[in-house]
Design an enzyme around this catalytic site. Structure first.
Site, PDB file in Angstrom:
ATOM      1  N   LYS A  86     -10.862 -25.733  -0.279  1.00  0.00           N
ATOM      2  CA  LYS A  86     -11.217 -26.656  -1.378  1.00  0.00           C
ATOM      3  C   LYS A  86     -11.644 -28.018  -0.800  1.00  0.00           C
ATOM      4  CE  LYS A  86     -10.752 -26.005  -5.395  1.00  0.00           C
ATOM      5  NZ  LYS A  86     -11.703 -25.440  -6.410  1.00  0.00           N
ATOM      6  N   TYR A 131      -6.302 -21.994   1.018  1.00  0.00           N
ATOM      7  CA  TYR A 131      -6.826 -22.435  -0.278  1.00  0.00           C
ATOM      8  C   TYR A 131      -7.140 -23.935  -0.256  1.00  0.00           C
ATOM      9  CZ  TYR A 131      -6.721 -23.876  -5.218  1.00  0.00           C
ATOM     10  OH  TYR A 131      -7.011 -24.447  -6.427  1.00  0.00           O
ATOM     11  N   ALA A 152     -13.655 -20.591  -8.911  1.00  0.00           N
ATOM     12  CA  ALA A 152     -13.040 -20.813  -7.598  1.00  0.00           C
ATOM     13  C   ALA A 152     -12.236 -19.578  -7.219  1.00  0.00           C
ATOM     14  CB  ALA A 152     -12.112 -22.026  -7.644  1.00  0.00           C
TER      15      ALA A 152
HETATM   16  N1  LIG Z   1      -4.749 -22.762 -11.402  1.00  0.00           N
HETATM   17  C1  LIG Z   1      -4.183 -23.855 -10.891  1.00  0.00           C
HETATM   18  O1  LIG Z   1      -2.960 -24.032 -10.907  1.00  0.00           O
HETATM   19  C2  LIG Z   1      -5.051 -24.923 -10.268  1.00  0.00           C
HETATM   20  C3  LIG Z   1      -4.433 -26.034  -9.687  1.00  0.00           C
HETATM   21  C4  LIG Z   1      -5.229 -27.034  -9.133  1.00  0.00           C
HETATM   22  C5  LIG Z   1      -6.619 -26.901  -9.157  1.00  0.00           C
HETATM   23  N2  LIG Z   1      -7.181 -25.799  -9.721  1.00  0.00           N
HETATM   24  C6  LIG Z   1      -8.640 -25.691  -9.723  1.00  0.00           C
HETATM   25  O2  LIG Z   1      -9.063 -25.731 -11.078  1.00  0.00           O
HETATM   26  C7  LIG Z   1     -10.285 -24.971 -11.204  1.00  0.00           C
HETATM   27  C8  LIG Z   1     -10.150 -24.025 -12.375  1.00  0.00           C
HETATM   28  O3  LIG Z   1      -9.054 -23.152 -12.109  1.00  0.00           O
HETATM   29  P1  LIG Z   1      -8.643 -21.977 -13.119  1.00  0.00           P
HETATM   30  O4  LIG Z   1      -7.182 -21.780 -12.978  1.00  0.00           O
HETATM   31  O5  LIG Z   1      -9.264 -22.240 -14.444  1.00  0.00           O
HETATM   32  O6  LIG Z   1      -9.395 -20.747 -12.419  1.00  0.00           O
HETATM   33  P2  LIG Z   1      -9.410 -19.221 -12.882  1.00  0.00           P
HETATM   34  O7  LIG Z   1      -8.655 -19.051 -14.146  1.00  0.00           O
HETATM   35  O8  LIG Z   1      -9.046 -18.413 -11.670  1.00  0.00           O
HETATM   36  O9  LIG Z   1     -10.956 -18.997 -13.246  1.00  0.00           O
HETATM   37  C9  LIG Z   1     -11.958 -18.941 -12.264  1.00  0.00           C
HETATM   38  C10 LIG Z   1     -13.079 -18.083 -12.829  1.00  0.00           C
HETATM   39  O10 LIG Z   1     -14.146 -18.058 -11.841  1.00  0.00           O
HETATM   40  C11 LIG Z   1     -14.596 -16.710 -11.746  1.00  0.00           C
HETATM   41  N3  LIG Z   1     -15.294 -16.420 -10.498  1.00  0.00           N
HETATM   42  C12 LIG Z   1     -14.804 -15.822  -9.386  1.00  0.00           C
HETATM   43  N4  LIG Z   1     -15.791 -15.677  -8.468  1.00  0.00           N
HETATM   44  C13 LIG Z   1     -16.922 -16.180  -9.026  1.00  0.00           C
HETATM   45  C14 LIG Z   1     -18.273 -16.296  -8.582  1.00  0.00           C
HETATM   46  N5  LIG Z   1     -18.664 -15.852  -7.370  1.00  0.00           N
HETATM   47  N6  LIG Z   1     -19.186 -16.853  -9.404  1.00  0.00           N
HETATM   48  C15 LIG Z   1     -18.814 -17.290 -10.623  1.00  0.00           C
HETATM   49  N7  LIG Z   1     -17.547 -17.213 -11.121  1.00  0.00           N
HETATM   50  C16 LIG Z   1     -16.604 -16.659 -10.304  1.00  0.00           C
HETATM   51  C17 LIG Z   1     -13.304 -15.933 -11.865  1.00  0.00           C
HETATM   52  O11 LIG Z   1     -13.531 -14.548 -12.072  1.00  0.00           O
HETATM   53  P3  LIG Z   1     -12.391 -13.511 -11.515  1.00  0.00           P
HETATM   54  O12 LIG Z   1     -11.258 -13.641 -12.467  1.00  0.00           O
HETATM   55  O13 LIG Z   1     -13.065 -12.193 -11.540  1.00  0.00           O
HETATM   56  O14 LIG Z   1     -12.059 -13.970 -10.120  1.00  0.00           O
HETATM   57  C18 LIG Z   1     -12.662 -16.627 -13.063  1.00  0.00           C
HETATM   58  O15 LIG Z   1     -13.177 -16.154 -14.289  1.00  0.00           O
HETATM   59  C19 LIG Z   1     -10.525 -24.316  -9.855  1.00  0.00           C
HETATM   60  O16 LIG Z   1     -11.450 -25.066  -9.138  1.00  0.00           O
HETATM   61  C20 LIG Z   1      -9.179 -24.394  -9.161  1.00  0.00           C
HETATM   62  O17 LIG Z   1      -9.295 -24.435  -7.755  1.00  0.00           O
HETATM   63  C21 LIG Z   1      -6.437 -24.815 -10.285  1.00  0.00           C
END
Ligand SMILES: NC(=O)c1ccc[n+]([C@@H]2O[C@H](COP(=O)([O-])OP(=O)(O)OC[C@H]3O[C@@H](n4cnc5c(N)ncnc54)[C@H](OP(=O)(O)O)[C@@H]3O)[C@@H](O)[C@H]2O)c1
Length: 319
Positions: free
Chosen positions: A153, A149, A83
């Site tokens: 989503k 954001y 994401a």
């Molecule tokens: N983090 C929070 O606090 C939070 C809160 C609520 C919900 N969420 C949701 O939980 C989910 C997981 O979040 P997370 O924190 O684990 O995310 P994250 O650590 O940002 O990991 C997302 C991964 O997706 C990769 N990515 C980016 N563009 C891509 C593409 N085009 N194709 C394939 N992969 C791609 C990113 O690479 P890059 O690093 O190069 O971008 C990164 O490795 C997401 O859906 C997010 O919206 C997160």
């Protein structure tokens, strides 16, 4: 079954590597970036040298590449951990945020619809927040995002549903893990190095340890597999829908920071509560974004850990 994990080198994706170790199913981990040296070292520390650290390249904005990956590997389930997750930067980043958070999950859903598979997609509590709440948000409550954001989503959720695929959308909140950058790691560092710190107390929610979320995803996959084995003819999953998952309990960012410092033994730092307007940001965050998790607990018989207990586990792993 073969299960595809996208965004495998992010916070949740790395926890999926750990939690799926030893599974009878085959897991394929994909991302647009290679795993960092730091993440590989942490994976080996937490799960042993035989943990799967491989990453195949898959950009989820490319439907043809997804289709090829799915057919070449006979994929039955996709877990989408990819994401655009930078909430503030989303305001000015342009079309890429909608592409990644809405069109790309639609691509994954189309690919799963075509083969009768399941998409497990992760969404956010920030689909809410435009209205003042004082009770936990339920799954069918109207989305009222306050920024790009949350809005993108929410669009992603709608696009997935519109494809007619089997889907489980998991809205989560305040995600942290041993991997990448997150609030826990930032506050561990700041409370160890700064004499004092101000943290907002007027935003309330629930932290989520990404390992607990990954565990819930595994439970959902196991449930889906049972049904899939029984109903190969129809392949319609009876639990298609939106679910909420965070840890149990409620706290403010201030309480969260106090607990991080206490568990880590960073007692020298004086932590004071402050109002959000002392830290102006491009997006107004919800004052109360607690998720009601009743549905997932009933439908999947999941017991969810209390946020302090999970925080202790994560900090222990980091130390
Ligand atoms: N983090 C929070 O606090 C939070 C809160 C609520 C919900 N969420 C949701 O939980 C989910 C997981 O979040 P997370 O924190 O684990 O995310 P994250 O650590 O940002 O990991 C997302 C991964 O997706 C990769 N990515 C980016 N563009 C891509 C593409 N085009 N194709 C394939 N992969 C791609 C990113 O690479 P890059 O690093 O190069 O971008 C990164 O490795 C997401 O859906 C997010 O919206 C997160």
């Amino acid at each position: 079954m073969t299960i595809l994990v996208t965004g495998a080198n992010g916070q949740l994706g790395n926890e999926m590597r750990i939690i799926s170790k030893g599974s009878k199913d085959k897991y394929i981990f994909t991302d647009v970036v290679d795993a960092s040296e730091e993440s590989i070292a942490m994976l080996k520390k937490l799960a042993g040298d035989d943990i799967n650290i491989d990453t195949l390249h898959l950009d989820i904005t490319k439907l043809d590449a997804i289709r090829k990956m799915v057919s070449d590997n006979d994929i039955s389930v996709i877990v989408n951990c990819a994401a655009w997750t930078n909430v503030d930067a989303a305001e000015t980043a342009g079309d890429i945020v909608e592409t990644l958070n809405a069109s790309a999950p639609e691509n994954l859903a189309i690919a799963m619809k075509e083969v009768g598979g399941l998409l497990v997609h992760v969404s956010t509590d920030y689909v809410f927040g435009g209205d003042p709440y004082n009770t936990p948000c339920k799954e069918d409550q109207k989305g009222t995002p306050t920024g790009v954001y949350g809005l993108t989503k929410l669009h992603g959720e709608k696009k997935i549903k519109a494809t007619g695929c089997n889907y489980v959308i998991l809205r989560t909140a305040w995600l942290y893990s041993e991997f990448g950058k997150n609030f826990v790691k930032t506050m561990l560092n700041l409370t160890a190095t700064k004499p004092q710190l101000k943290v907002v107390f007027d935003q309330v929610g629930t932290p989520t340890y990404a390992l607990d979320l990954a565990n819930a995803i595994m439970t959902i996959i196991e449930d889906y597999k049972k049904e899939w084995n029984l109903r190969l003819g129809t392949r319609n999953y009876s639990k298609n829908g939106v679910y909420h998952f965070s840890n149990e309990g409620v706290c403010s960012w201030y309480d969260f920071t106090k607990m991080i410092a206490e568990i880590a033994g960073n007692t020298a730092c004086v932590i004071q509560p402050c109002h959000s307007d002392e830290f102006p940001s491009p997006v107004k965050r919800p004052a109360y974004s607690v998720l009601d998790k009743t549905k997932i607990k009933i439908d999947f018989d999941i017991t969810i850990p209390y946020w302090v207990d999970s925080l202790k586990k994560c900090i222990k792993s980091l130390q």
